[in-house]
Design a protein around this motif. Sequence first.
Motif, mmCIF file in Angstrom:
data_model
loop_
_atom_site.group_PDB
_atom_site.id
_atom_site.type_symbol
_atom_site.label_atom_id
_atom_site.label_comp_id
_atom_site.label_asym_id
_atom_site.label_seq_id
_atom_site.Cartn_x
_atom_site.Cartn_y
_atom_site.Cartn_z
ATOM 1 N N TRP A 1 0.851 -1.313 0.001
ATOM 2 C CA TRP A 1 0.080 0.062 -0.038
ATOM 3 C C TRP A 1 0.919 1.229 0.014
ATOM 4 O O TRP A 1 0.322 2.353 -0.311
ATOM 5 N N VAL A 2 2.062 1.124 0.415
ATOM 6 C CA VAL A 2 2.926 2.486 0.187
ATOM 7 C C VAL A 2 3.226 2.606 -1.483
ATOM 8 O O VAL A 2 2.992 3.863 -1.801
ATOM 9 N N VAL A 3 3.699 1.637 -1.908
ATOM 10 C CA VAL A 3 3.732 1.890 -3.392
ATOM 11 C C VAL A 3 2.298 2.116 -4.240
ATOM 12 O O VAL A 3 2.265 3.248 -4.800
ATOM 13 N N LEU A 4 1.206 1.688 -3.724
ATOM 14 C CA LEU A 4 -0.086 1.833 -4.541
ATOM 15 C C LEU A 4 -0.425 3.185 -4.024
ATOM 16 O O LEU A 4 -1.013 3.901 -4.692
ATOM 17 N N GLY A 5 -0.113 3.253 -2.458
ATOM 18 C CA GLY A 5 -0.829 4.753 -2.088
ATOM 19 C C GLY A 5 -0.032 5.937 -2.661
ATOM 20 O O GLY A 5 -0.697 7.045 -3.265
ATOM 21 N N GLY A 6 1.151 5.704 -3.077
ATOM 22 C CA GLY A 6 2.139 6.796 -3.739
ATOM 23 C C GLY A 6 1.401 6.884 -5.263
ATOM 24 O O GLY A 6 1.135 8.148 -5.873
ATOM 25 N N ILE A 7 1.029 5.629 -5.733
ATOM 26 C CA ILE A 7 0.461 5.835 -7.228
ATOM 27 C C ILE A 7 -0.867 6.530 -7.196
ATOM 28 O O ILE A 7 -1.099 7.445 -7.996
ATOM 29 N N PHE A 8 -1.604 5.885 -6.182
ATOM 30 C CA PHE A 8 -2.944 6.740 -6.179
ATOM 31 C C PHE A 8 -2.926 8.464 -5.890
ATOM 32 O O PHE A 8 -3.814 8.967 -6.420
ATOM 33 N N ILE A 9 -2.106 8.965 -4.937
ATOM 34 C CA ILE A 9 -1.836 9.830 -4.885
ATOM 35 C C ILE A 9 -1.666 10.876 -5.980
ATOM 36 O O ILE A 9 -2.046 12.007 -6.336
ATOM 37 N N GLU A 10 -0.778 10.272 -6.780
ATOM 38 C CA GLU A 10 -0.338 11.076 -8.141
ATOM 39 C C GLU A 10 -1.628 10.961 -9.019
ATOM 40 O O GLU A 10 -1.967 11.990 -9.466
ATOM 41 N N ILE A 11 -2.241 9.713 -9.245
ATOM 42 C CA ILE A 11 -3.287 9.643 -10.234
ATOM 43 C C ILE A 11 -4.693 10.262 -9.930
ATOM 44 O O ILE A 11 -5.285 10.760 -10.660
ATOM 45 N N PHE B 1 8.343 3.609 -8.278
ATOM 46 C CA PHE B 1 8.504 2.300 -9.399
ATOM 47 C C PHE B 1 9.577 1.288 -8.918
ATOM 48 O O PHE B 1 9.658 0.334 -8.916
ATOM 49 N N LEU B 2 10.781 2.064 -8.294
ATOM 50 C CA LEU B 2 12.129 1.080 -8.029
ATOM 51 C C LEU B 2 11.290 0.250 -6.689
ATOM 52 O O LEU B 2 11.924 -0.869 -6.548
ATOM 53 N N GLY B 3 10.574 0.600 -5.756
ATOM 54 C CA GLY B 3 10.299 0.183 -4.577
ATOM 55 C C GLY B 3 9.329 -1.059 -5.257
ATOM 56 O O GLY B 3 9.253 -2.018 -4.620
ATOM 57 N N ALA B 4 8.578 -1.053 -6.354
ATOM 58 C CA ALA B 4 7.764 -2.076 -6.748
ATOM 59 C C ALA B 4 8.625 -3.073 -7.521
ATOM 60 O O ALA B 4 8.206 -4.118 -8.088
ATOM 61 N N LEU B 5 9.908 -2.599 -8.256
ATOM 62 C CA LEU B 5 10.604 -3.458 -9.246
ATOM 63 C C LEU B 5 10.929 -4.776 -8.984
ATOM 64 O O LEU B 5 10.531 -5.690 -9.813
ATOM 65 N N PRO B 6 11.316 -5.266 -7.712
ATOM 66 C CA PRO B 6 11.694 -6.484 -7.533
ATOM 67 C C PRO B 6 10.395 -7.298 -7.567
ATOM 68 O O PRO B 6 10.540 -8.476 -8.020
ATOM 69 N N ILE B 7 9.229 -6.775 -6.969
ATOM 70 C CA ILE B 7 7.995 -7.818 -7.040
ATOM 71 C C ILE B 7 7.655 -7.641 -8.611
ATOM 72 O O ILE B 7 7.396 -8.892 -9.188
ATOM 73 N N ILE B 8 7.673 -6.770 -9.373
ATOM 74 C CA ILE B 8 7.335 -6.973 -10.840
ATOM 75 C C ILE B 8 8.199 -7.819 -11.407
ATOM 76 O O ILE B 8 7.702 -8.758 -12.363
ATOM 77 N N CYS B 9 9.592 -7.681 -11.096
ATOM 78 C CA CYS B 9 10.604 -8.699 -12.011
ATOM 79 C C CYS B 9 10.310 -10.012 -11.645
ATOM 80 O O CYS B 9 10.013 -11.003 -12.559
ATOM 81 N N VAL B 10 9.991 -10.530 -10.405
ATOM 82 C CA VAL B 10 9.873 -11.949 -10.075
ATOM 83 C C VAL B 10 8.393 -12.441 -10.238
ATOM 84 O O VAL B 10 8.107 -13.605 -10.278
ATOM 85 N N TYR B 11 7.488 -11.457 -10.423
ATOM 86 C CA TYR B 11 6.096 -11.644 -10.275
ATOM 87 C C TYR B 11 5.631 -12.833 -11.570
ATOM 88 O O TYR B 11 5.066 -13.869 -11.222
#
Lengths: 300, 292
Positions: A121-131, B264-274
């Motif tokens: 939710w940190v990553v998605l929260g960041g994304i949602f705040i942007e979009i 994006f960098l925070g999600a990258l490892p997950i996206i790579c192995v996913y």
Amino acid sequence: MLRKRWTREIPLHLIILPGFLFLIVFSYLPIGGIIIAFQKFIPAKGLFGDQQWVGLSNFQYVLELPNFSSIMWNTFYIAVMKIILGLFVPIVIAILLNEVKHAGMKRGVQTAIYLPHFLSWVVLGGIFIEILSPTDGLVNKVIQLFGFEPIFFLGDNKWFPITMILSDSWKEFGYGTIIYLAAITGINPDLYEAAQIDGANRWKQTLNVTLPGMKMVIVLLMVLNLGNLLNAGFDQIFNMYSPMVYESGDILDTFVYRIGLLDAQFGIATAVGLFKSVVALILVSVSYFIAYKVADYRIF
Amino acid sequence: MPVHKKNDWFAIFNYCFLALVALLCLIPMIHILAVSFSSSAVAATGKVTLWPKDFTLASYEFVAQRAAFWKSMIISLQRILFGGAINLLLTIMVAYPLSKENGEFRFRSFYSWSFFITMIFGAGLIPTYMVIRQLGLMDTIWALVLPTAVPVFSVILLLNFFRMIPKELSESAYMDGAGHWITLWRIYVPVSLPALATILLFSLVGHWNSWFDGLIYMNNPSNYPVQSYIQTIVVQRSFSTMTPEEAKLMASISDKTMRSAQIFLGALPIICVYPFLQRFFVKGMVLGSVKG
């Protein structure tokens, strides 16, 4: 014979011992710490130090807070709506996905919709705040394209709970879909053939074969979700809310965080946490009992 | 099922609708990626949609130069290494005894209830925080790894898997003089590799994605794992960890592209192995969630 049994059994105790010790220290010791809820707790004196006992006054204080009823309502409302949507959307998508005959398409859709489940939710929260930004966010660009006024999704008390409910459903429906899809796959194909011979079209087959075939899993997941009635989703809300929307978005967990760790009112925060845990325990026990009765579901 | 002519319209609608649903799940990620590769001036005006405009790596260069970002990456790597190893080891060692019959292991019910209760009744935020603090774990990696050392959900998954292993295997090992310890590591573990892989992946993803414990148990922001770090930069928008040189650099790129790059960098490892791991997860989820 008895001695032999013990010598065979002792290694089992030794093997489980490390895990059990971790359990005692990191799960049961904190449960002992619940006494904080009945104290005027001063952190410097320590968890089991010489604290002043205040009985139930922490609970009384919380119940008399002017915004407590709105926090309860927010928690309940957001959680219930998430459960309903989290049940409905995956069932529909699973049924539609089951109609897809092209294997690549089926797998592609599954892969895409399952991905958000794995992002924090940190990553998605960041994304949602942007979009969702009212000035330059992607969503509001689209809304303006259709000639509507931009919406401040994360800053408007009317929109905030709806945004939480929809974005949670967006994140988790892929996961639900895969479970329901597995349930549909388990339905006996003979039933479809029989229905076809009786002249049932695809819609009738869905109503009379697919849905009844999924009934068990639907009931089971519905019942197990009951235990989450007071979990409106701390991770999600914490990452997207702001003082502007406390009125409509503050839930029990975010409230505990603010009065507990930010205002250092440990006793009061623990009282709220204990209240939540007890309600959750009752709900989970009841729901497991129902799951056991209805679906013969057992954990062990 | 034969496809009827009159249902073809439904099929077309269905394919389009599902494709749209799938796109809706991907578009937010693609958008952030596009913003992160765009120049700050274009990104700030909100003109970037799904393809970078005025392509530049400036925001990634900036992030790459931030010592705090790399530090948090290293802490996250340590965390998934230690955390994953401890989770796996303890899951195996707890699940094995619990998979035995009551007659074989008399205190089984006591142990299984002890573990199970922690799944449905938690102490709550404050008491847990106080225990971690009094154990002196604040600001160490152990505060992130030890409290969840035994993942009870994985234990249940694995003990059910262990139960499906034919009894004859362990009985013949017993005849050959093997004790429980040997039987566990030489027979149960090798036979259970697919289940163990699933459990390990759960644990690695869980550790990578955790952020709240880092936020509360690390007093010093330089000890944050990467998700906690991103939380402060992207969500709280606090730049307190920034040095004066970094602040100067920062002026040349926009806040927005830099945040997007870090998301994006925070999600990258997950996206790579996913893509590779998804199948494992599907099996594991279904096994764990809807068994009879």
